[in-house]
Design a protein around this motif. Structure first.
Motif, PDB file in Angstrom:
ATOM      1  N   ALA A   9       0.516  -1.153   0.043  1.00  0.00           N
ATOM      2  CA  ALA A   9       0.024   0.228  -0.034  1.00  0.00           C
ATOM      3  C   ALA A   9       0.991   1.323   0.010  1.00  0.00           C
ATOM      4  O   ALA A   9       0.359   2.160   0.649  1.00  0.00           O
ATOM      5  CB  ALA A   9      -0.821  -0.037   1.114  1.00  0.00           C
ATOM      6  N   ALA A  10       2.064   1.221  -0.577  1.00  0.00           N
ATOM      7  CA  ALA A  10       2.882   2.207  -0.463  1.00  0.00           C
ATOM      8  C   ALA A  10       2.922   3.122  -1.746  1.00  0.00           C
ATOM      9  O   ALA A  10       3.168   4.234  -1.862  1.00  0.00           O
ATOM     10  CB  ALA A  10       4.310   1.891  -0.287  1.00  0.00           C
ATOM     11  N   GLY A  11       2.231   2.666  -2.784  1.00  0.00           N
ATOM     12  CA  GLY A  11       2.142   3.638  -4.021  1.00  0.00           C
ATOM     13  C   GLY A  11       1.289   4.862  -3.708  1.00  0.00           C
ATOM     14  O   GLY A  11       0.435   4.941  -2.804  1.00  0.00           O
ATOM     15  N   GLN A  12       1.669   5.761  -4.524  1.00  0.00           N
ATOM     16  CA  GLN A  12       1.034   7.102  -4.295  1.00  0.00           C
ATOM     17  C   GLN A  12      -0.251   7.184  -4.945  1.00  0.00           C
ATOM     18  O   GLN A  12      -1.220   7.939  -4.392  1.00  0.00           O
ATOM     19  CB  GLN A  12       2.165   8.072  -5.190  1.00  0.00           C
ATOM     20  CG  GLN A  12       1.678   9.608  -4.889  1.00  0.00           C
ATOM     21  CD  GLN A  12       2.853  10.360  -5.566  1.00  0.00           C
ATOM     22  OE1 GLN A  12       3.699  10.150  -6.123  1.00  0.00           O
ATOM     23  NE2 GLN A  12       2.662  11.637  -4.893  1.00  0.00           N
ATOM     24  N   GLY A  13      -0.582   6.675  -6.032  1.00  0.00           N
ATOM     25  CA  GLY A  13      -1.987   6.780  -6.689  1.00  0.00           C
ATOM     26  C   GLY A  13      -2.184   8.106  -6.976  1.00  0.00           C
ATOM     27  O   GLY A  13      -3.208   8.795  -7.076  1.00  0.00           O
ATOM     28  N   LYS A  14      -1.250   8.773  -7.965  1.00  0.00           N
ATOM     29  CA  LYS A  14      -1.414   9.945  -8.607  1.00  0.00           C
ATOM     30  C   LYS A  14      -2.500   9.955  -9.343  1.00  0.00           C
ATOM     31  O   LYS A  14      -3.191  11.324  -9.446  1.00  0.00           O
ATOM     32  CB  LYS A  14      -0.203  10.082  -9.775  1.00  0.00           C
ATOM     33  CG  LYS A  14       0.985  10.602  -9.173  1.00  0.00           C
ATOM     34  CD  LYS A  14       2.184  11.176 -10.110  1.00  0.00           C
ATOM     35  CE  LYS A  14       3.530  11.124  -9.783  1.00  0.00           C
ATOM     36  NZ  LYS A  14       4.563  10.080 -10.401  1.00  0.00           N
ATOM     37  N   ARG A  15      -3.023   9.006 -10.095  1.00  0.00           N
ATOM     38  CA  ARG A  15      -4.276   9.002 -11.006  1.00  0.00           C
ATOM     39  C   ARG A  15      -5.345   9.446 -10.356  1.00  0.00           C
ATOM     40  O   ARG A  15      -6.490   9.603 -10.838  1.00  0.00           O
ATOM     41  CB  ARG A  15      -4.432   7.880 -11.746  1.00  0.00           C
ATOM     42  CG  ARG A  15      -3.424   7.971 -12.925  1.00  0.00           C
ATOM     43  CD  ARG A  15      -3.113   6.689 -13.795  1.00  0.00           C
ATOM     44  NE  ARG A  15      -2.649   5.571 -13.179  1.00  0.00           N
ATOM     45  CZ  ARG A  15      -2.573   4.419 -13.360  1.00  0.00           C
ATOM     46  NH1 ARG A  15      -3.216   3.883 -14.430  1.00  0.00           N
ATOM     47  NH2 ARG A  15      -2.126   3.314 -12.567  1.00  0.00           N
ATOM     48  N   MET A  16      -5.550   9.426  -8.908  1.00  0.00           N
ATOM     49  CA  MET A  16      -6.847   9.652  -8.057  1.00  0.00           C
ATOM     50  C   MET A  16      -6.871  10.988  -8.201  1.00  0.00           C
ATOM     51  O   MET A  16      -8.030  11.617  -7.819  1.00  0.00           O
ATOM     52  CB  MET A  16      -6.549   9.043  -6.726  1.00  0.00           C
ATOM     53  CG  MET A  16      -6.985   7.486  -6.821  1.00  0.00           C
ATOM     54  SD  MET A  16      -8.823   7.410  -6.910  1.00  0.00           S
ATOM     55  CE  MET A  16      -8.409   5.582  -7.071  1.00  0.00           C
ATOM     56  N   ASN A  17      -5.960  11.949  -8.434  1.00  0.00           N
ATOM     57  CA  ASN A  17      -6.074  13.400  -8.206  1.00  0.00           C
ATOM     58  C   ASN A  17      -6.856  13.653  -6.866  1.00  0.00           C
ATOM     59  O   ASN A  17      -7.861  14.565  -6.872  1.00  0.00           O
ATOM     60  CB  ASN A  17      -6.824  14.193  -9.415  1.00  0.00           C
ATOM     61  CG  ASN A  17      -5.612  14.132 -10.776  1.00  0.00           C
ATOM     62  OD1 ASN A  17      -4.649  14.467 -10.619  1.00  0.00           O
ATOM     63  ND2 ASN A  17      -6.544  13.439 -11.724  1.00  0.00           N
ATOM     64  N   SER A  18      -6.134  13.197  -5.879  1.00  0.00           N
ATOM     65  CA  SER A  18      -6.994  13.460  -4.629  1.00  0.00           C
ATOM     66  C   SER A  18      -5.915  13.641  -3.392  1.00  0.00           C
ATOM     67  O   SER A  18      -4.781  13.344  -3.646  1.00  0.00           O
ATOM     68  CB  SER A  18      -7.719  12.149  -4.453  1.00  0.00           C
ATOM     69  OG  SER A  18      -8.097  12.084  -2.854  1.00  0.00           O
ATOM     70  N   ASP A  19      -6.245  14.431  -2.402  1.00  0.00           N
ATOM     71  CA  ASP A  19      -5.512  14.685  -1.421  1.00  0.00           C
ATOM     72  C   ASP A  19      -5.282  13.416  -0.259  1.00  0.00           C
ATOM     73  O   ASP A  19      -4.656  13.426   0.521  1.00  0.00           O
ATOM     74  CB  ASP A  19      -6.225  15.751  -0.321  1.00  0.00           C
ATOM     75  CG  ASP A  19      -5.601  17.079  -1.249  1.00  0.00           C
ATOM     76  OD1 ASP A  19      -4.703  16.984  -2.121  1.00  0.00           O
ATOM     77  OD2 ASP A  19      -6.515  18.164  -0.787  1.00  0.00           O
ATOM     78  N   SER A  20      -6.352  12.521  -0.622  1.00  0.00           N
ATOM     79  CA  SER A  20      -6.259  11.305   0.572  1.00  0.00           C
ATOM     80  C   SER A  20      -5.579  10.117  -0.384  1.00  0.00           C
ATOM     81  O   SER A  20      -5.672  10.172  -1.486  1.00  0.00           O
ATOM     82  CB  SER A  20      -7.494  10.971   1.255  1.00  0.00           C
ATOM     83  OG  SER A  20      -8.247  10.723   0.087  1.00  0.00           O
ATOM     84  N   ALA A  21      -4.579   9.598   0.497  1.00  0.00           N
ATOM     85  CA  ALA A  21      -4.108   8.455  -0.146  1.00  0.00           C
ATOM     86  C   ALA A  21      -4.876   7.270  -0.891  1.00  0.00           C
ATOM     87  O   ALA A  21      -5.995   7.245  -0.617  1.00  0.00           O
ATOM     88  CB  ALA A  21      -3.330   7.484   1.196  1.00  0.00           C
ATOM     89  N   LYS A  22      -4.353   6.700  -1.903  1.00  0.00           N
ATOM     90  CA  LYS A  22      -5.251   6.109  -2.674  1.00  0.00           C
ATOM     91  C   LYS A  22      -5.907   5.012  -2.073  1.00  0.00           C
ATOM     92  O   LYS A  22      -7.136   4.720  -1.916  1.00  0.00           O
ATOM     93  CB  LYS A  22      -4.213   5.343  -3.835  1.00  0.00           C
ATOM     94  CG  LYS A  22      -5.097   4.188  -4.555  1.00  0.00           C
ATOM     95  CD  LYS A  22      -4.649   3.786  -6.099  1.00  0.00           C
ATOM     96  CE  LYS A  22      -3.540   2.997  -5.884  1.00  0.00           C
ATOM     97  NZ  LYS A  22      -3.186   2.505  -7.309  1.00  0.00           N
ATOM     98  N   VAL A  23      -5.255   4.170  -1.316  1.00  0.00           N
ATOM     99  CA  VAL A  23      -5.995   3.090  -0.415  1.00  0.00           C
ATOM    100  C   VAL A  23      -6.937   3.610   0.630  1.00  0.00           C
ATOM    101  O   VAL A  23      -7.557   2.781   1.298  1.00  0.00           O
ATOM    102  CB  VAL A  23      -4.824   2.191   0.464  1.00  0.00           C
ATOM    103  CG1 VAL A  23      -3.953   1.558  -0.895  1.00  0.00           C
ATOM    104  CG2 VAL A  23      -3.938   2.945   1.170  1.00  0.00           C
ATOM    105  N   LEU A  24      -7.017   4.687   0.853  1.00  0.00           N
ATOM    106  CA  LEU A  24      -8.263   5.515   1.745  1.00  0.00           C
ATOM    107  C   LEU A  24      -9.206   5.943   0.838  1.00  0.00           C
ATOM    108  O   LEU A  24     -10.132   6.132   1.332  1.00  0.00           O
ATOM    109  CB  LEU A  24      -7.588   6.359   2.606  1.00  0.00           C
ATOM    110  CG  LEU A  24      -6.370   6.182   3.616  1.00  0.00           C
ATOM    111  CD1 LEU A  24      -6.088   7.424   4.495  1.00  0.00           C
ATOM    112  CD2 LEU A  24      -6.966   5.178   4.562  1.00  0.00           C
ATOM    113  N   HIS A  54       3.784   6.518   0.637  1.00  0.00           N
ATOM    114  CA  HIS A  54       2.756   7.937   0.588  1.00  0.00           C
ATOM    115  C   HIS A  54       1.689   7.935   1.481  1.00  0.00           C
ATOM    116  O   HIS A  54       0.914   6.826   1.768  1.00  0.00           O
ATOM    117  CB  HIS A  54       2.497   7.771  -0.793  1.00  0.00           C
ATOM    118  CG  HIS A  54       3.784   8.208  -1.768  1.00  0.00           C
ATOM    119  ND1 HIS A  54       3.909   9.508  -2.080  1.00  0.00           N
ATOM    120  CD2 HIS A  54       4.230   7.539  -2.637  1.00  0.00           C
ATOM    121  CE1 HIS A  54       4.804   9.548  -2.760  1.00  0.00           C
ATOM    122  NE2 HIS A  54       5.152   8.628  -3.497  1.00  0.00           N
ATOM    123  N   GLY A  55       1.661   9.022   1.791  1.00  0.00           N
ATOM    124  CA  GLY A  55       0.394   9.462   2.937  1.00  0.00           C
ATOM    125  C   GLY A  55       0.502   8.448   4.115  1.00  0.00           C
ATOM    126  O   GLY A  55      -0.472   8.142   4.772  1.00  0.00           O
TER     127      GLY A  55
END
Ligand code: UD1
Ligand code: CA
Length: 471
Positions: A9-24, A54-55
């Motif tokens: 769950a360390a990836g950033q998830g840039k493509r979410m365009n979100s302030d919260s971490a992808k896994v959240l 990340h996050g």
């Protein structure tokens, strides 16, 4: 064999365009990672490790209630590197299962197969045959059908890109062997990353069997990288839950228009109309009917009860054969006994309402104990708040509260009492009697309705009225 689960769950998830971490990001109202942890728990592992980066603080705070081991991956150098961080603390004799924090629909049976193969010493991978394998690593097999490698999309040649069998990323292996293969990884690839998938080559070299278990449900290995995929996963989740309810005997007006967030249990012959939202746990007894647009959370509803359109029930217990709504709001800590009627625009909070009692129109009942057979007239309310404190109201059995009454708490209305319409009750009313407060009715003879004012006259009148001294 003891099981260690490693969730990446360390990836950033840039493509979410979100302030919260992808896994959240929320699936059915809970973080993606929460779903994965819940599924992992079902496998009864010794330990669950979550590799975060990340996050990190945000992720840890959101899952502070979970008993998990947090493993920091300071630099995201690839999936192999991520698993390696956890291997430092995993005992050699464990089986290791690797899950992704952004693959939330994974189901226990597939994982059980992976674990069984790994318990027997193999490296086992979960593979799939999606309609379009673009972006996924491909499973390379030899002429005999044995898995010999996984090649990433970015590293694949044209022939390898034709391979339809894709890597889900999820795998299981004996800990000691996995550690050895991970130590052998290099970054000699197009992304300059330590690829977890390269452990396949290690296993093949060591003569260890590699099993690829194919999942029949592409959905369960679907990863979530952007909001479009998040919505797709939500729709799949919704459909699965809806199917469970239907198989348990519920009739759904439209299985695509129901949201089930958390566990919902239904008795036989429950009917649920469109756009109902359930936040679990919710229990609906036999024959319960839920009208359109109802929101029901953390509540149980007894057999035969009917909830009409646009009603909200939250943290409440409703017994059998009640009628609620339309447009009713039943708030936390409310207990409705059987055959209670709560009608339109009625709000009930932290109150116990006795059997056969009715509050059918435009009422507020808060912090009250209402006896059986009570009738709360239209527009009557408990005035439970003095601006600083909440006070209780007790309405004993068979009381009749006339419409438009204000019961100023703390106050008790004795059994069988009648309260005259429009009363403001500040003192206890004795049982069996009529109690009322009522302003004297007057008629002003010859009074006429005002005519239309000109703008000037109106301004002058306002000025005069607002500056007029108190009489
Ligand atoms: C990976 C697989 C690919 C597979 C695909 C399935 C590798 C090299 N490739 O590719 O074969 O088809 O998943 O979706 O493993 N992560 C970390 N730390 C890192 C890198 C990733 O924790 O340094 C986590 C991510 O948060 C994510 C998961 O690992 O949850 C997968 O990472 P991602 O970059 O999405 O993998 P892919 O390149 O898509
Ligand atoms: Ca990647």
């Amino acid at each position: 064999m003891q099981l260690s689960v490693v969730i990446l769950a360390a990836g950033q998830g840039k493509r979410m365009n979100s302030d919260s971490a992808k896994v959240l990001q929320p699936l059915a109202g809970r973080p993606l990672l929460q779903h994965v942890i819940d599924t992992a728990r079902g496998l009864l592992p010794t330990t669950i490790y979550v590799v975060y980066g990340h996050g990190g603080a945000q992720v840890q705070a959101a899952l502070a209630h979970e008993h998990i081991e947090w493993i920091l991956q300071a630099d995201q150098l690839g999936t192999g590197h991520a698993v390696m961080q956890a291997m430092c603390v995993i005992p050699d004799d464990h089986t290791v299962l690797v899950l992704y924090g952004d693959v939330p629909l994974i189901r226990t049976p597939s994982l059980a197969k992976l674990i069984a193969a790994a318990d027997a010493g193999a490296l086992s991978l979960l593979s799939m045959c999606p309609d379009d394998a673009t972006g996924y690593g491909r499973i390379v097999r030899d002429a005999a059908g044995h898995v010999i490698a996984i090649v990433e999309q970015k590293d694949a040649g044209p022939e390898q890109l034709q391979i339809r069998e894709a890597n889900s990323g999820l795998l299981a292996a004996p800990a000691a062997r996995l550690r050895e293969w991970l130590l052998g990884l290099g970054r000699n690839n197009s992304q300059r990353e330590y690829y977890l998938t390269d452990v396949v080559a290690g296993a093949v070299q060591a003569g260890i069997r590699v099993d690829a278990v194919q999942t029949a449900h592409a959905a369960e290995v679907m990863g979530v990288n952007d909001k479009v995929q998040l919505a797709q996963v939500e729709a799949l989740y919704r459909r699965e839950r809806a199917e469970e309810l239907m198989l348990a005997g519920a009739t759904l007006a439209d299985p695509t228009r129901i949201d089930i967030r958390g566990d919902v249990e239904v008795g036989r012959d429950v009917f649920i109309d469109i756009n109902a939202v359930f936040t679990g746990p919710v229990r609906l007894g036999r024959g319960v009917k839920i009208g359109p647009n109802c929101i029901i959370s953390n509540s149980q509803i007894g057999a035969g009860t009917e909830v009409f359109a646009n009603s909200i029930i939250d943290h409440a217990s409703v017994a059998e054969n009640c009628r609620i709504g339309p447009f009713a709001r039943v708030r936390p800590d409310t207990v409705l006994q059987h055959d209670v009627h709560i009608g339109n625009f009625v709000e009930v909070k932290a109150s116990e309402i006795g059997a056969y009692a009715k509050a059918n129109h435009l009422s507020y009942v808060g912090d009250a104990r209402v006896g059986s057979g009570v009738n709360v007239g239209a527009g009557s309310i408990t005035c439970n708040y003095d601006g600083k404190n909440k006070w209780p109201t007790v309405i004993e059995d068979d009381v009749f509260i006339g419409s438009g009454s204000m019961l100023v708490a703390p106050v008790r209305i004795g059994a069988g009492a009648t309260i005259g319409a429009g009363s403001t009750i500040t003192q206890n009313a004795p049982g069996g009697e009529l109690t009322l407060t009522r302003a004297k009715e007057v008629t002003i003879a010859g009074w006429e309705r005002p005519g239309k004012f000109s703008d000037e006259d109106k301004a002058a009148a306002i000025d005069a009225a607002l500056t007029r001294p108190k009489p």
